[in-house]
Design a protein around this motif. Structure first.
Motif, mmCIF file in Angstrom:
data_model
loop_
_atom_site.group_PDB
_atom_site.id
_atom_site.type_symbol
_atom_site.label_atom_id
_atom_site.label_comp_id
_atom_site.label_asym_id
_atom_site.label_seq_id
_atom_site.Cartn_x
_atom_site.Cartn_y
_atom_site.Cartn_z
ATOM 1 N N LYS A 367 0.824 -1.208 0.000
ATOM 2 C CA LYS A 367 0.000 0.000 0.000
ATOM 3 C C LYS A 367 0.856 1.256 0.000
ATOM 4 N N ILE A 368 1.978 1.210 0.783
ATOM 5 C CA ILE A 368 2.865 2.380 0.853
ATOM 6 C C ILE A 368 3.471 2.685 -0.507
ATOM 7 N N GLU A 373 3.754 9.766 -0.983
ATOM 8 C CA GLU A 373 4.529 10.031 0.243
ATOM 9 C C GLU A 373 5.352 8.821 0.688
ATOM 10 N N ALA A 374 5.447 7.793 -0.158
ATOM 11 C CA ALA A 374 6.080 6.521 0.223
ATOM 12 C C ALA A 374 7.468 6.705 0.840
ATOM 13 N N LYS A 375 8.291 7.512 0.171
ATOM 14 C CA LYS A 375 9.668 7.701 0.650
ATOM 15 C C LYS A 375 9.688 8.357 2.024
ATOM 16 N N ASP A 376 8.858 9.363 2.230
ATOM 17 C CA ASP A 376 8.824 10.079 3.517
ATOM 18 C C ASP A 376 8.266 9.180 4.624
ATOM 19 N N ILE A 377 7.284 8.354 4.286
ATOM 20 C CA ILE A 377 6.709 7.456 5.292
ATOM 21 C C ILE A 377 7.753 6.443 5.755
ATOM 22 N N MET A 378 8.459 5.831 4.811
ATOM 23 C CA MET A 378 9.463 4.831 5.163
ATOM 24 C C MET A 378 10.609 5.458 5.961
ATOM 25 N N ASN A 396 -2.102 9.686 16.206
ATOM 26 C CA ASN A 396 -2.648 9.765 14.844
ATOM 27 C C ASN A 396 -1.781 10.642 13.935
ATOM 28 N N VAL A 397 -0.470 10.379 13.986
ATOM 29 C CA VAL A 397 0.499 11.155 13.186
ATOM 30 C C VAL A 397 0.257 10.908 11.700
ATOM 31 N N THR A 398 0.398 11.962 10.907
ATOM 32 C CA THR A 398 0.258 11.836 9.456
ATOM 33 C C THR A 398 1.566 12.249 8.775
ATOM 34 N N VAL A 399 1.797 11.702 7.607
ATOM 35 C CA VAL A 399 2.890 12.133 6.741
ATOM 36 C C VAL A 399 2.228 12.677 5.481
ATOM 37 N N GLY A 400 2.330 13.970 5.309
ATOM 38 C CA GLY A 400 1.537 14.605 4.266
ATOM 39 C C GLY A 400 0.080 14.486 4.670
ATOM 40 N N SER A 401 -0.718 13.854 3.821
ATOM 41 C CA SER A 401 -2.142 13.649 4.145
ATOM 42 C C SER A 401 -2.448 12.208 4.535
ATOM 43 N N VAL A 402 -1.366 11.397 4.665
ATOM 44 C CA VAL A 402 -1.558 9.970 4.923
ATOM 45 C C VAL A 402 -1.377 9.669 6.407
ATOM 46 N N PRO A 403 -2.405 9.159 7.085
ATOM 47 C CA PRO A 403 -2.237 8.746 8.489
ATOM 48 C C PRO A 403 -1.319 7.530 8.577
ATOM 49 N N ILE A 404 -0.399 7.555 9.505
ATOM 50 C CA ILE A 404 0.496 6.420 9.700
ATOM 51 C C ILE A 404 -0.311 5.145 9.967
ATOM 52 N N SER A 405 -1.415 5.292 10.673
ATOM 53 C CA SER A 405 -2.229 4.127 11.052
ATOM 54 C C SER A 405 -2.835 3.405 9.857
ATOM 55 N N SER A 406 -2.872 4.072 8.693
ATOM 56 C CA SER A 406 -3.467 3.432 7.511
ATOM 57 C C SER A 406 -2.519 2.471 6.819
ATOM 58 N N VAL A 407 -1.232 2.563 7.166
ATOM 59 C CA VAL A 407 -0.242 1.698 6.491
ATOM 60 C C VAL A 407 0.621 0.913 7.479
ATOM 61 N N VAL A 408 0.468 1.204 8.760
ATOM 62 C CA VAL A 408 1.288 0.546 9.784
ATOM 63 C C VAL A 408 0.379 0.078 10.924
ATOM 64 N N SER A 409 0.680 -1.087 11.471
ATOM 65 C CA SER A 409 -0.045 -1.587 12.645
ATOM 66 C C SER A 409 0.926 -2.307 13.563
ATOM 67 N N ILE A 410 0.468 -2.544 14.777
ATOM 68 C CA ILE A 410 1.296 -3.251 15.762
ATOM 69 C C ILE A 410 0.526 -4.468 16.244
#
Length: 571
Positions: A367-368, A373-378, A396-410
């Motif tokens: 998905k990333i 924003e793929a490079k900035d998220i990674m 609920n941190v975002t990178v650009g307009s993408v919430p971290i929670s939408s691409v990462v989980s624990i």
């Protein structure tokens, strides 16, 4: 400086103990030569330190030697590039530079050690403090880095620095020592070496210098293991000025045994108390019996320290720091591991495997990869710990307009583990060699009638004994030289036949020789000599053939009066 300090410094210059370097060119502040007598005393201080901090530790501490020249990356990891600074202020008129906190301390007679540059600016303006040299206005306080910079290699070589402490060489060598030391904790790494600090205002002789020697131990241990060998030292008493007491505006000392320091949680870890006990015994053997430990407030501590106690010696009526004791935690090993990319952690194997709950970060890379924003998220999550990612998700941190929670989980799952990796924590006791020499000399300075006596502890005296022929007659001189040669097999011996016997006694007293042996006409008749005590000036007569045995008894604490008949003074 007090009168005794000034007198001790003059004695040191006159008798070859220490003096300012490059005197013929006017000298350079903060640089000192150690003379012939001072070098012997200094070496004996180092020997005594090794006995207490290496030899008495049942093999827990090993000694290494690392370079003085250090690459820039090391101090980037250690925080010295950013934090190893002191506040300075310059006169706008004569351009003389002062260390700001010391300047206001000398004028207002109170401590400003923990004040920031802005706070010091306010103190200077509110109190109308001017330049002591020309009464000109002072500029703004700024920070000055104390590292001596150099270049490693010619032309555009690598940037480097002279080390301000020996510690970083021991941290970067930790894995080598650990692996060669059967991979077990605790292990202490000791080092005695030269260091350099570009002090703004060196002062008080050897107390604050620009180049000096340090005796340090970096003691690596498991912070969860509190089984510390306090047997034999747990009842050692120390006086402590607690941080809490200072915060209340008081300077009262509290007395604790080493066991009480541990049980009452005065120290952050039992190993701190262990090394404070070792330091107390060492300083007492230096002949300094009045000292205490001052706990530093958070704003007074070095950037790497979680708890610090300065050991303060009271010598000549003044208080001087003689050692520092810092709990550095895993600050240095984790920092060097991060910057170097090398794993400096250790693995502790459990007695039996344990089932533990373990959290893991799950990244939806598919998905990333489709996101702008793929490079900035990674970049944001690649070096983050599980705890840091968990915190991002909570906020609920975002990178650009993408919430971290939408691409990462624990996720959390149970795992059977046989051990754990961790960075060892570090306790650091540190002494300055020249500062110790300086305080020993000042502490030992005595005056009796019209003479000066350096009443050094016997183990630190430059010579164990002096041998004098009373008269410059062949038979007496030859006998004195025979005694000198015989005693030299067992003791450090000074021979002197120049001038009156009184002057020779005085010269020996001034450099701290504990005992003088005088050969006189009676020695030829009955094979006896006199032994004179440096501090009491008492003399007894003993047989020449029992001289070695008599001296050994004296060095073992036997009173001079028990060795023979009291003799009349030759002085």
């Amino acid at each position: 400086m007090s009168d005794v300090y000034n007198k001790a410094v003059e004695l040191a210059k006159r008798r070859g103990i220490f003096w300012p370097s490059y005197e013929i060119y006017g000298g350079i502040a903060g640089l000192y030569d150690i003379g012939p007598v001072g070098t012997i005393i200094k070496n004996k201080i180092v020997k005594l330190w090794r006995k207490h901090f290496i030899g008495s530790t049942a093999g827990m501490v090993v000694e290494v030697e690392t370079p003085m020249i250090t690459p820039e990356k090391v101090f980037e990891a250690s925080g010295h590039l950013k934090n190893f600074t002191d506040p300075v202020v310059q006169c706008n008129k004569c351009h003389k530079v002062y260390r700001a906190d010391h300047l206001v301390e000398e004028i207002l007679h109170k401590s400003f050690e923990s004040f920031t540059a802005d706070q010091l600016n306010s103190v200077i303006k509110e109190n109308g403090i001017k330049c002591p040299s020309c009464s000109g206005d002072l500029g703004d306080v700024r920070y000055f880095n104390l590292l001596f910079e150099t270049t490693i290699g010619p032309y555009t070589g690598e940037r480097g620095f002279l080390r301000p402490e020996t510690a970083q060489g021991m941290f970067t060598a930790f894995k080598r020592v650990y692996e060669s030391y059967r991979q077990r904790l605790p292990v202490g790494i000791a080092q005695i070496g030269r260091v350099a600090r570009n002090e703004i205002s060196p002062r008080q002789g050897l107390v604050r210098m620009r180049e000096f020697s340090i005796m340090e131990v970096e003691f690596f241990m498991d912070p969860k293991d509190e089984s510390v060998p306090l047997e034999g030292i747990e009842n050692v008493k120390v006086n402590v000025l607690k941080a809490q007491t200072k915060e209340q505006g008081r300077q009262d000392l509290d007395s604790f045994t080493i066991r009480e320091l541990v049980d009452e949680k005065i120290v952050i870890h039992p190993w701190m108390a262990y090394w404070m006990a070792r330091a107390s015994q060492f300083v007492s053997d230096l002949g300094i019996n009045e000292f205490y430990f001052e706990e530093k407030l958070p704003q007074e501590r070095a950037h790497y320290s979680k708890q610090t106690f300065d050991q303060i010696a009271i010598v000549g009526g003044e208080k001087v720091e003689i050692s520092g004791h810092a709990y550095r935690g895993d600050y240095d090993l984790s920092g060097h591991s991060r910057v170097s990319g090398q794993d400096l952690s250790v693995f502790k194997k459990y007695d039996k495997p344990m089932v533990v709950k373990k959290k893991s970060v799950i990244v939806n890379r598919q998905k990333i990869s489709s996101l702008p924003e793929a490079k900035d998220i990674m970049k944001r999550i690649s070096n983050a710990t599980v705890e840091e990612v968990e915190e991002m998700l909570k906020k609920n941190v975002t990178v650009g307009s993408v919430p971290i929670s939408s691409v990462v989980s624990i996720i959390e799952r149970e795992e059977k583990v046989s051990g754990e990796k961790f960075f060892p924590h570090v306790v650091e006791p540190s002494f300055g060699v020249e500062r110790s020499l300086y305080l020993v000399v000042v502490n030992s300075y005595r005056e009796r009638k019209d003479r000066v006596i350096l009443s050094l502890p016997k183990d630190l005296a430059p010579y164990d004994v002096a041998v004098f022929p009373l008269l410059e007659k062949g038979e007496i001189v030859n006998k004195a030289k025979d005694i000198y040669l015989n005693l030299s097999k067992r003791f450090d011996v000074l021979y002197d036949e120049g001038g009156s016997i009184g002057k020779r006694y005085a010269r020996a007293d001034e450099i701290g020789v504990p005992f003088d042996i005088t050969v006189d006409p009676q020695s030829i008749d009955d094979s006896t000599v006199t032994i004179r005590d440096r501090d009491s000036w008492d003399q007894v007569r003993v047989k020449m053939d029992s001289l070695v045995d008599s001296l050994e008894k004296l060095f073992n604490g036997i009173e001079l009066s028990t060795l023979g008949e009291k003799a009349s003074s030759n002085e």
